[in-house]
Design a protein around this motif. Sequence first.
Motif, short mmCIF file in Angstrom:
data_model
loop_
_atom_site.label_atom_id
_atom_site.label_comp_id
_atom_site.label_asym_id
_atom_site.label_seq_id
_atom_site.Cartn_x
_atom_site.Cartn_y
_atom_site.Cartn_z
N ALA A 61 16.63 -47.89 5.85
CA ALA A 61 17.14 -46.55 6.68
C ALA A 61 16.70 -47.26 7.90
O ALA A 61 17.45 -46.83 8.79
CB ALA A 61 16.32 -45.66 6.24
N LEU A 62 15.66 -47.63 8.37
CA LEU A 62 15.39 -47.94 9.62
C LEU A 62 16.29 -48.95 10.15
O LEU A 62 16.84 -48.96 11.47
CB LEU A 62 13.80 -48.65 9.59
N VAL A 63 16.88 -50.22 9.53
CA VAL A 63 17.71 -51.03 10.24
C VAL A 63 18.75 -50.52 10.43
O VAL A 63 19.49 -50.73 11.28
CB VAL A 63 17.63 -52.25 9.13
N LEU A 64 19.33 -49.81 9.24
CA LEU A 64 20.51 -48.83 9.58
C LEU A 64 20.63 -47.97 10.89
O LEU A 64 21.62 -48.11 11.58
CB LEU A 64 20.97 -48.06 8.27
N PHE A 65 19.38 -47.34 11.26
CA PHE A 65 19.32 -46.51 12.13
C PHE A 65 19.41 -47.33 13.53
O PHE A 65 20.00 -46.79 14.38
CB PHE A 65 18.14 -45.52 12.08
N ILE A 66 18.56 -48.53 13.65
CA ILE A 66 18.52 -49.15 14.78
C ILE A 66 19.83 -49.86 15.17
O ILE A 66 20.34 -49.78 16.31
CB ILE A 66 17.53 -50.40 14.62
N GLU A 67 20.66 -50.30 14.20
CA GLU A 67 21.89 -50.91 14.32
C GLU A 67 22.89 -49.74 14.75
O GLU A 67 23.44 -49.84 15.73
CB GLU A 67 22.24 -51.40 12.85
N LEU A 68 22.87 -48.32 14.24
CA LEU A 68 23.63 -47.47 14.81
C LEU A 68 23.29 -47.36 16.27
O LEU A 68 24.38 -47.28 16.88
CB LEU A 68 23.54 -46.40 13.92
N SER A 69 22.11 -47.37 16.54
CA SER A 69 21.96 -46.92 18.03
C SER A 69 22.31 -48.13 18.99
O SER A 69 22.85 -47.77 20.09
CB SER A 69 20.28 -46.87 18.06
N ALA A 70 22.16 -49.27 18.16
CA ALA A 70 22.78 -50.33 19.01
C ALA A 70 24.22 -50.51 19.21
O ALA A 70 24.81 -50.73 20.40
CB ALA A 70 22.38 -51.94 18.45
N GLU A 71 24.98 -50.05 18.20
CA GLU A 71 26.29 -50.11 18.14
C GLU A 71 26.80 -48.78 19.07
O GLU A 71 27.87 -48.91 19.77
CB GLU A 71 26.92 -49.98 16.85
N LEU A 72 26.32 -47.61 19.07
CA LEU A 72 26.58 -46.73 20.09
C LEU A 72 26.42 -47.03 21.46
O LEU A 72 27.10 -46.79 22.38
CB LEU A 72 25.73 -45.31 19.80
N TYR A 73 25.31 -47.67 21.67
CA TYR A 73 25.13 -48.24 23.07
C TYR A 73 25.94 -49.28 23.54
O TYR A 73 26.40 -49.12 24.64
CB TYR A 73 23.59 -48.76 22.95
N LYS A 74 26.42 -50.07 22.66
CA LYS A 74 27.46 -51.24 22.97
C LYS A 74 28.68 -50.70 23.26
O LYS A 74 29.60 -51.06 24.07
CB LYS A 74 27.57 -52.14 21.97
N ALA A 75 28.94 -49.65 22.45
CA ALA A 75 30.05 -48.81 22.83
C ALA A 75 30.50 -47.95 23.90
O ALA A 75 31.44 -47.63 24.42
CB ALA A 75 30.74 -47.92 21.25
N GLY A 76 29.39 -47.92 24.62
CA GLY A 76 29.46 -47.07 25.92
C GLY A 76 29.40 -45.61 25.66
O GLY A 76 29.76 -44.81 26.53
N VAL A 77 28.85 -45.05 24.69
CA VAL A 77 28.74 -43.75 24.39
C VAL A 77 27.85 -43.07 25.39
O VAL A 77 26.69 -43.53 25.71
CB VAL A 77 28.37 -43.59 22.85
#
Length: 248
Positions: free
Chosen positions: A133-149
Amino acid sequence: MQTLLVHGFGFPLLHKSSHQLKQIASRPICSVRKQTKISRLSKTWPTLSLSLFASGFFLGPLIDGLHSRVNLVTYQNGAIDIGPLHTNIWVPPLLGLFYCSVGLLQLVFDEKLSPDAPPPEGSADKAAASLIALVLFIELSAELYKAGVPDNIEAYILFAGAEVAWLLLDRSRVGFAFACLVGLACPLAEIPIMQLFHLWYYPQANVEFFGQGLVTWTITCYFVYTPFLINLSRWLRTLVAAANIEER
Protein backbone atom coordinates in the motif's frame (compact mmCIF):
# COMPACT_ATOMS: atom_id res chain seq x y z
CA MET A 1 -8.98 -16.47 50.87
CA GLN A 2 -10.81 -13.68 52.72
CA THR A 3 -9.79 -15.17 56.09
CA LEU A 4 -6.14 -15.19 55.09
CA LEU A 5 -6.36 -11.59 53.90
CA VAL A 6 -8.01 -10.50 57.15
CA HIS A 7 -5.29 -12.07 59.32
CA GLY A 8 -2.54 -10.85 57.04
CA PHE A 9 -3.57 -7.19 56.64
CA GLY A 10 -5.64 -6.45 59.74
CA PHE A 11 -9.15 -5.67 60.90
CA PRO A 12 -10.02 -2.88 58.39
CA LEU A 13 -10.34 -5.41 55.59
CA LEU A 14 -13.43 -6.83 57.31
CA HIS A 15 -15.33 -3.84 55.97
CA LYS A 16 -14.25 -4.43 52.37
CA SER A 17 -16.36 -6.28 49.84
CA SER A 18 -15.37 -9.54 48.21
CA HIS A 19 -14.68 -7.68 44.93
CA GLN A 20 -12.33 -5.22 46.68
CA LEU A 21 -10.48 -8.07 48.39
CA LYS A 22 -9.96 -9.79 45.06
CA GLN A 23 -8.52 -6.57 43.65
CA ILE A 24 -6.10 -6.29 46.56
CA ALA A 25 -5.04 -9.89 46.18
CA SER A 26 -4.34 -9.42 42.50
CA ARG A 27 -2.05 -6.38 42.88
CA PRO A 28 1.21 -8.25 43.43
CA ILE A 29 0.49 -10.43 40.38
CA CYS A 30 -0.04 -7.37 38.19
CA SER A 31 3.21 -5.93 39.49
CA VAL A 32 5.04 -9.10 38.53
CA ARG A 33 3.48 -9.02 35.07
CA LYS A 34 4.56 -5.42 34.55
CA GLN A 35 8.10 -6.20 35.65
CA THR A 36 8.14 -9.16 33.25
CA LYS A 37 7.05 -6.94 30.35
CA ILE A 38 9.67 -4.33 31.18
CA SER A 39 12.29 -7.05 31.39
CA ARG A 40 11.29 -8.48 28.02
CA LEU A 41 11.33 -5.06 26.37
CA SER A 42 14.72 -4.22 27.82
CA LYS A 43 16.13 -7.49 26.48
CA THR A 44 14.69 -7.23 22.97
CA TRP A 45 14.96 -3.53 22.11
CA PRO A 46 18.61 -3.72 20.89
CA THR A 47 17.72 -6.46 18.39
CA LEU A 48 14.55 -4.65 17.33
CA SER A 49 16.43 -1.37 16.94
CA LEU A 50 19.03 -2.97 14.70
CA SER A 51 16.37 -4.74 12.62
CA LEU A 52 14.34 -1.55 12.13
CA PHE A 53 17.44 0.50 11.33
CA ALA A 54 18.60 -2.06 8.76
CA SER A 55 15.13 -2.10 7.17
CA GLY A 56 15.18 1.68 6.79
CA PHE A 57 18.80 1.71 5.62
CA PHE A 58 18.20 -0.66 2.70
CA LEU A 59 14.48 -0.41 1.94
CA GLY A 60 13.97 3.29 2.65
CA PRO A 61 16.11 4.68 -0.20
CA LEU A 62 14.37 2.39 -2.72
CA ILE A 63 10.97 3.78 -1.75
CA ASP A 64 12.34 7.32 -1.59
CA GLY A 65 13.72 6.81 -5.11
CA LEU A 66 10.17 6.79 -6.48
CA HIS A 67 10.01 10.51 -5.70
CA SER A 68 13.54 11.44 -6.73
CA ARG A 69 13.13 9.87 -10.19
CA VAL A 70 10.41 12.45 -11.02
CA ASN A 71 12.55 15.27 -9.57
CA LEU A 72 10.28 15.94 -6.63
CA VAL A 73 13.50 16.05 -4.59
CA THR A 74 16.83 17.29 -5.90
CA TYR A 75 19.90 16.11 -4.00
CA GLN A 76 22.86 18.38 -3.39
CA ASN A 77 25.84 17.65 -1.12
CA GLY A 78 26.57 13.94 -1.14
CA ALA A 79 24.30 13.13 -4.08
CA ILE A 80 24.89 9.73 -5.68
CA ASP A 81 23.37 7.85 -8.59
CA ILE A 82 23.11 4.06 -8.51
CA GLY A 83 21.63 3.13 -11.86
CA PRO A 84 18.15 4.69 -11.97
CA LEU A 85 18.25 5.42 -8.23
CA HIS A 86 19.00 9.03 -7.30
CA THR A 87 19.77 9.48 -3.62
CA ASN A 88 22.23 10.89 -1.12
CA ILE A 89 24.87 9.17 1.00
CA TRP A 90 23.08 10.44 4.11
CA VAL A 91 19.63 9.18 3.11
CA PRO A 92 20.12 5.50 4.15
CA PRO A 93 21.22 6.29 7.75
CA LEU A 94 18.59 9.01 8.11
CA LEU A 95 15.84 6.67 6.95
CA GLY A 96 17.25 3.95 9.18
CA LEU A 97 16.91 6.34 12.11
CA PHE A 98 13.37 7.21 10.98
CA TYR A 99 12.30 3.55 10.84
CA CYS A 100 13.93 2.83 14.19
CA SER A 101 12.45 5.85 16.00
CA VAL A 102 8.87 5.41 14.77
CA GLY A 103 8.93 1.62 15.16
CA LEU A 104 10.27 1.64 18.72
CA LEU A 105 7.88 4.41 19.71
CA GLN A 106 4.98 2.29 18.48
CA LEU A 107 6.18 -0.69 20.53
CA VAL A 108 6.33 1.53 23.62
CA PHE A 109 2.75 2.64 22.92
CA ASP A 110 1.69 -1.00 22.69
CA GLU A 111 3.19 -1.71 26.10
CA LYS A 112 2.01 1.43 27.90
CA LEU A 113 -1.52 1.77 26.53
CA SER A 114 -2.51 -1.82 27.42
CA PRO A 115 -0.35 -2.72 30.44
CA ASP A 116 -2.55 -5.65 31.52
CA ALA A 117 -3.00 -7.19 28.06
CA PRO A 118 -0.54 -8.83 25.68
CA PRO A 119 0.71 -6.45 22.97
CA PRO A 120 -0.81 -6.79 19.50
CA GLU A 121 0.81 -9.53 17.45
CA GLY A 122 2.35 -8.77 14.10
CA SER A 123 2.37 -10.90 10.99
CA ALA A 124 4.22 -11.06 7.71
CA ASP A 125 0.93 -10.67 5.82
CA LYS A 126 0.09 -7.36 7.54
CA ALA A 127 3.61 -6.04 7.06
CA ALA A 128 3.61 -7.03 3.37
CA ALA A 129 0.15 -5.56 2.74
CA SER A 130 1.09 -2.25 4.35
CA LEU A 131 4.36 -2.16 2.36
CA ILE A 132 2.51 -2.72 -0.91
CA ALA A 133 0.00 0.00 0.00
CA LEU A 134 2.84 2.40 0.83
CA VAL A 135 4.70 1.75 -2.43
CA LEU A 136 1.51 2.18 -4.47
CA PHE A 137 0.72 5.41 -2.63
CA ILE A 138 4.21 6.86 -3.16
CA GLU A 139 4.07 5.82 -6.82
CA LEU A 140 0.66 7.49 -7.22
CA SER A 141 1.96 10.73 -5.72
CA ALA A 142 5.00 10.61 -8.03
CA GLU A 143 2.88 10.04 -11.14
CA LEU A 144 0.49 12.87 -10.24
CA TYR A 145 3.46 15.18 -9.69
CA LYS A 146 5.07 14.08 -12.96
CA ALA A 147 1.80 14.68 -14.86
CA GLY A 148 1.68 18.27 -13.61
CA VAL A 149 -1.53 17.92 -11.60
CA PRO A 150 -2.15 21.15 -9.65
CA ASP A 151 -0.92 21.01 -6.06
CA ASN A 152 -4.35 21.51 -4.51
CA ILE A 153 -5.94 18.75 -6.63
CA GLU A 154 -3.08 16.36 -5.87
CA ALA A 155 -3.39 17.17 -2.18
CA TYR A 156 -7.13 16.35 -2.19
CA ILE A 157 -6.52 13.04 -3.95
CA LEU A 158 -3.68 12.02 -1.66
CA PHE A 159 -5.43 13.05 1.56
CA ALA A 160 -8.41 10.92 0.52
CA GLY A 161 -6.08 8.05 -0.36
CA ALA A 162 -4.33 8.35 3.01
CA GLU A 163 -7.66 8.02 4.82
CA VAL A 164 -8.50 4.91 2.81
CA ALA A 165 -5.09 3.43 3.61
CA TRP A 166 -5.66 4.02 7.34
CA LEU A 167 -9.09 2.39 7.17
CA LEU A 168 -7.69 -0.67 5.41
CA LEU A 169 -4.47 -1.08 7.38
CA ASP A 170 -5.11 0.20 10.89
CA ARG A 171 -8.50 1.71 11.90
CA SER A 172 -7.34 2.49 15.45
CA ARG A 173 -7.64 5.98 16.92
CA VAL A 174 -4.16 5.74 18.39
CA GLY A 175 -2.79 4.75 14.99
CA PHE A 176 -4.54 7.69 13.34
CA ALA A 177 -3.21 10.15 15.94
CA PHE A 178 0.30 8.69 15.62
CA ALA A 179 0.16 8.92 11.82
CA CYS A 180 -0.92 12.57 12.06
CA LEU A 181 1.96 13.29 14.43
CA VAL A 182 4.50 11.63 12.11
CA GLY A 183 2.98 13.33 9.06
CA LEU A 184 3.38 16.78 10.59
CA ALA A 185 6.65 16.33 12.45
CA CYS A 186 8.76 14.69 9.75
CA PRO A 187 8.46 17.39 7.04
CA LEU A 188 9.30 19.99 9.68
CA ALA A 189 12.30 17.90 10.76
CA GLU A 190 13.61 18.14 7.18
CA ILE A 191 13.90 21.92 7.43
CA PRO A 192 17.05 22.14 9.61
CA ILE A 193 18.66 19.31 7.62
CA MET A 194 18.13 21.19 4.36
CA GLN A 195 19.17 24.56 5.77
CA LEU A 196 22.24 23.45 7.69
CA PHE A 197 23.66 20.69 5.51
CA HIS A 198 22.15 21.40 2.06
CA LEU A 199 21.54 17.72 1.34
CA TRP A 200 18.41 18.19 -0.78
CA TYR A 201 15.62 20.62 -1.67
CA TYR A 202 12.20 20.64 -3.34
CA PRO A 203 12.49 22.46 -6.69
CA GLN A 204 8.73 23.07 -6.95
CA ALA A 205 7.90 23.77 -3.31
CA ASN A 206 4.46 25.26 -2.74
CA VAL A 207 4.80 26.35 0.90
CA GLU A 208 7.58 27.92 2.92
CA PHE A 209 8.47 27.41 6.61
CA PHE A 210 11.33 29.32 8.24
CA GLY A 211 12.60 30.28 4.82
CA GLN A 212 12.67 26.71 3.50
CA GLY A 213 10.40 25.40 0.76
CA LEU A 214 8.32 22.25 1.24
CA VAL A 215 5.61 20.41 -0.67
CA THR A 216 2.41 20.26 1.38
CA TRP A 217 1.12 16.87 0.27
CA THR A 218 4.27 15.07 1.47
CA ILE A 219 2.44 15.04 4.81
CA THR A 220 0.22 12.30 3.40
CA CYS A 221 3.23 10.19 2.41
CA TYR A 222 4.53 10.18 5.97
CA PHE A 223 0.98 9.48 7.16
CA VAL A 224 0.78 6.32 5.04
CA TYR A 225 4.32 5.39 6.04
CA THR A 226 3.17 5.06 9.66
CA PRO A 227 0.87 1.99 9.31
CA PHE A 228 3.69 0.20 7.51
CA LEU A 229 6.15 0.94 10.32
CA ILE A 230 3.56 -0.07 12.92
CA ASN A 231 3.01 -3.46 11.27
CA LEU A 232 6.71 -3.91 10.54
CA SER A 233 7.75 -3.27 14.13
CA ARG A 234 5.06 -5.58 15.51
CA TRP A 235 6.06 -8.35 13.11
CA LEU A 236 9.73 -7.99 14.04
CA ARG A 237 8.78 -8.12 17.72
CA THR A 238 6.89 -11.36 17.09
CA LEU A 239 9.89 -12.84 15.28
CA VAL A 240 12.28 -11.86 18.07
CA ALA A 241 9.96 -13.26 20.73
CA ALA A 242 9.65 -16.56 18.82
CA ALA A 243 13.43 -16.75 18.47
CA ASN A 244 13.89 -16.22 22.20
CA ILE A 245 11.43 -19.02 22.97
CA GLU A 246 13.27 -21.42 20.67
CA GLU A 247 16.59 -20.62 22.37
CA ARG A 248 15.11 -21.57 25.71
